[in-house]
Design a protein around this motif. Structure first.
Motif, PDB file in Angstrom:
ATOM      1  N   ARG A 151     -32.274   4.717 -11.098  1.00 46.52           N
ATOM      2  CA  ARG A 151     -32.847   3.582 -12.166  1.00 46.52           C
ATOM      3  C   ARG A 151     -32.279   3.245 -13.406  1.00 46.52           C
ATOM      4  O   ARG A 151     -32.952   2.467 -14.290  1.00 46.52           O
ATOM      5  N   TYR A 152     -33.123   4.718 -13.994  1.00 41.58           N
ATOM      6  CA  TYR A 152     -33.126   4.475 -15.711  1.00 41.58           C
ATOM      7  C   TYR A 152     -31.893   4.303 -16.323  1.00 41.58           C
ATOM      8  O   TYR A 152     -31.711   3.322 -16.731  1.00 41.58           O
ATOM      9  N   TYR A 153     -29.870   4.273 -15.315  1.00 42.96           N
ATOM     10  CA  TYR A 153     -29.568   4.087 -15.712  1.00 42.96           C
ATOM     11  C   TYR A 153     -28.969   2.280 -15.394  1.00 42.96           C
ATOM     12  O   TYR A 153     -28.406   1.843 -16.450  1.00 42.96           O
ATOM     13  N   GLU A 154     -29.658   2.033 -14.327  1.00 41.26           N
ATOM     14  CA  GLU A 154     -30.200   0.688 -14.170  1.00 41.26           C
ATOM     15  C   GLU A 154     -30.351  -0.196 -15.209  1.00 41.26           C
ATOM     16  O   GLU A 154     -30.548  -1.243 -15.897  1.00 41.26           O
ATOM     17  N   GLN A 168     -19.720   8.955 -24.073  1.00 43.96           N
ATOM     18  CA  GLN A 168     -21.276   8.800 -24.418  1.00 43.96           C
ATOM     19  C   GLN A 168     -22.483   7.690 -23.888  1.00 43.96           C
ATOM     20  O   GLN A 168     -21.234   6.766 -22.945  1.00 43.96           O
ATOM     21  N   ILE A 169     -22.994   7.441 -23.408  1.00 45.44           N
ATOM     22  CA  ILE A 169     -24.259   6.633 -22.956  1.00 45.44           C
ATOM     23  C   ILE A 169     -23.700   5.112 -23.710  1.00 45.44           C
ATOM     24  O   ILE A 169     -24.168   3.995 -22.718  1.00 45.44           O
ATOM     25  N   GLU A 170     -24.119   5.087 -25.281  1.00 44.73           N
ATOM     26  CA  GLU A 170     -23.976   4.318 -25.976  1.00 44.73           C
ATOM     27  C   GLU A 170     -22.647   3.339 -25.620  1.00 44.73           C
ATOM     28  O   GLU A 170     -22.515   2.668 -25.331  1.00 44.73           O
ATOM     29  N   ALA A 171     -21.518   4.011 -25.615  1.00 45.98           N
ATOM     30  CA  ALA A 171     -20.188   3.257 -25.148  1.00 45.98           C
ATOM     31  C   ALA A 171     -20.051   2.800 -23.934  1.00 45.98           C
ATOM     32  O   ALA A 171     -19.724   1.629 -23.271  1.00 45.98           O
ATOM     33  N   LEU A 172     -21.006   3.547 -22.543  1.00 48.74           N
ATOM     34  CA  LEU A 172     -20.632   3.073 -21.221  1.00 48.74           C
ATOM     35  C   LEU A 172     -21.537   1.647 -21.785  1.00 48.74           C
ATOM     36  O   LEU A 172     -21.509   0.418 -21.396  1.00 48.74           O
ATOM     37  N   LEU A 223     -26.618   0.028 -18.160  1.00 47.35           N
ATOM     38  CA  LEU A 223     -25.924   1.734 -17.634  1.00 47.35           C
ATOM     39  C   LEU A 223     -25.014   1.153 -16.387  1.00 47.35           C
ATOM     40  O   LEU A 223     -23.518   0.999 -16.192  1.00 47.35           O
ATOM     41  N   ILE A 224     -25.763   0.387 -15.544  1.00 45.94           N
ATOM     42  CA  ILE A 224     -24.529  -0.137 -13.931  1.00 45.94           C
ATOM     43  C   ILE A 224     -25.382  -1.457 -14.098  1.00 45.94           C
ATOM     44  O   ILE A 224     -26.852  -1.924 -14.976  1.00 45.94           O
ATOM     45  N   PRO A 225     -25.169  -3.025 -13.492  1.00 46.47           N
ATOM     46  CA  PRO A 225     -25.598  -3.687 -13.689  1.00 46.47           C
ATOM     47  C   PRO A 225     -26.329  -3.701 -12.861  1.00 46.47           C
ATOM     48  O   PRO A 225     -26.718  -2.981 -11.937  1.00 46.47           O
ATOM     49  N   PRO A 226     -26.854  -4.912 -12.899  1.00 50.04           N
ATOM     50  CA  PRO A 226     -28.669  -4.200 -12.029  1.00 50.04           C
ATOM     51  C   PRO A 226     -28.196  -5.038 -10.424  1.00 50.04           C
ATOM     52  O   PRO A 226     -27.060  -5.233  -9.768  1.00 50.04           O
ATOM     53  N   VAL A 227     -28.616  -3.905  -9.424  1.00 53.46           N
ATOM     54  CA  VAL A 227     -28.339  -3.932  -8.528  1.00 53.46           C
ATOM     55  C   VAL A 227     -29.380  -4.850  -7.296  1.00 53.46           C
ATOM     56  O   VAL A 227     -30.338  -5.122  -7.337  1.00 53.46           O
ATOM     57  N   LEU A 250     -18.439   5.029 -11.116  1.00 52.57           N
ATOM     58  CA  LEU A 250     -17.531   5.223 -12.056  1.00 52.57           C
ATOM     59  C   LEU A 250     -18.799   5.759 -13.242  1.00 52.57           C
ATOM     60  O   LEU A 250     -18.091   6.738 -14.095  1.00 52.57           O
ATOM     61  N   MET A 251     -19.711   5.825 -12.906  1.00 52.45           N
ATOM     62  CA  MET A 251     -20.607   6.331 -14.412  1.00 52.45           C
ATOM     63  C   MET A 251     -20.331   7.651 -14.541  1.00 52.45           C
ATOM     64  O   MET A 251     -20.309   8.473 -15.093  1.00 52.45           O
ATOM     65  N   LYS A 252     -20.913   8.044 -13.338  1.00 50.84           N
ATOM     66  CA  LYS A 252     -20.227   9.580 -12.908  1.00 50.84           C
ATOM     67  C   LYS A 252     -19.636   9.948 -12.860  1.00 50.84           C
ATOM     68  O   LYS A 252     -19.337  11.238 -13.872  1.00 50.84           O
ATOM     69  N   CYS A 253     -18.484   9.140 -13.607  1.00 47.24           N
ATOM     70  CA  CYS A 253     -16.823   9.814 -13.572  1.00 47.24           C
ATOM     71  C   CYS A 253     -17.000   9.546 -15.440  1.00 47.24           C
ATOM     72  O   CYS A 253     -16.886  11.128 -15.954  1.00 47.24           O
TER      73      CYS A 253
END
Length: 128
Positions: free
Chosen positions: A18-21, A59-63, A25-29, A49-52
Motif C-alpha cells: 500500500r505504501y509503495y502505491e 533508493q526509493i526517490e530514484a525509483l 513506487l508502483i503505478p496505481p493498482v 521490479l521494485m522488490k528487485c
C-alpha cells in the motif's frame, strides 16, 4: 490477485505494498468494482521490479522518479535510462566496497586460523 496473495507471493507486507502505491513506487493498482485492489500481471511486474531494485539498494526517490517518468511516456526513455545507469554505477561501487570488506574479513579469519594452528602445534609438542 488480492493484496494478501501478492504479499505472500513476493514476501512483501500488505502495508508495504500500500505504501509503495501511495508514494508512486508502483503505478496505481487496478481495483474491483467494490474498490478492492486486484493485482494483474502488469501490477505484479511492477511489484517484482521494485522488490528487485530495493534488494539491490536502489533508493526509493530514484525509483519514484523512474515510475513517474515511465508514466509520462516514451519521451522520457533517455531520462529513465540515465536513472538506471546512475543506480547501476552506485550498486557496482557498493559491490566493490563489499568485495574489499570480504577480502579483509577473509584475511583476518585466516590469521586467526594460522594462530590457532600454531598454538595446537605447541600444545602437541608439550604433550610429548
Amino acid at each position: 490477485m488480492t493484496i494478501a496473495e501478492v504479499s505472500k507471493k513476493y514476501g512483501i507486507s500488505a502495508d508495504t505494498l500500500r505504501y509503495y502505491e501511495r508514494i508512486g513506487l508502483i503505478p496505481p493498482v487496478p481495483r474491483t468494482k467494490s474498490g478492492i485492489r486486484d493485482y494483474d500481471a502488469n501490477a505484479c511486474g511492477w511489484v517484482e521490479l521494485m522488490k528487485c531494485m530495493r534488494a539491490a539498494g536502489v533508493q526509493i526517490e530514484a525509483l519514484v522518479e523512474y515510475v513517474a517518468l515511465f508514466q509520462e511516456g516514451d519521451s522520457t526513455a533517455d531520462a529513465r535510462k540515465a536513472i538506471l545507469i546512475e543506480q547501476r554505477d552506485s550498486l557496482v561501487a557498493r559491490m566493490e566496497e563489499m568485495q574489499r570488506s570480504l577480502a579483509r574479513l577473509d584475511d583476518k579469519i585466516a590469521r586467526y586460523e594460522q594462530g590457532l594452528m600454531t598454538k595446537e602445534k605447541l600444545l602437541r609438542r608439550e604433550d610429548h
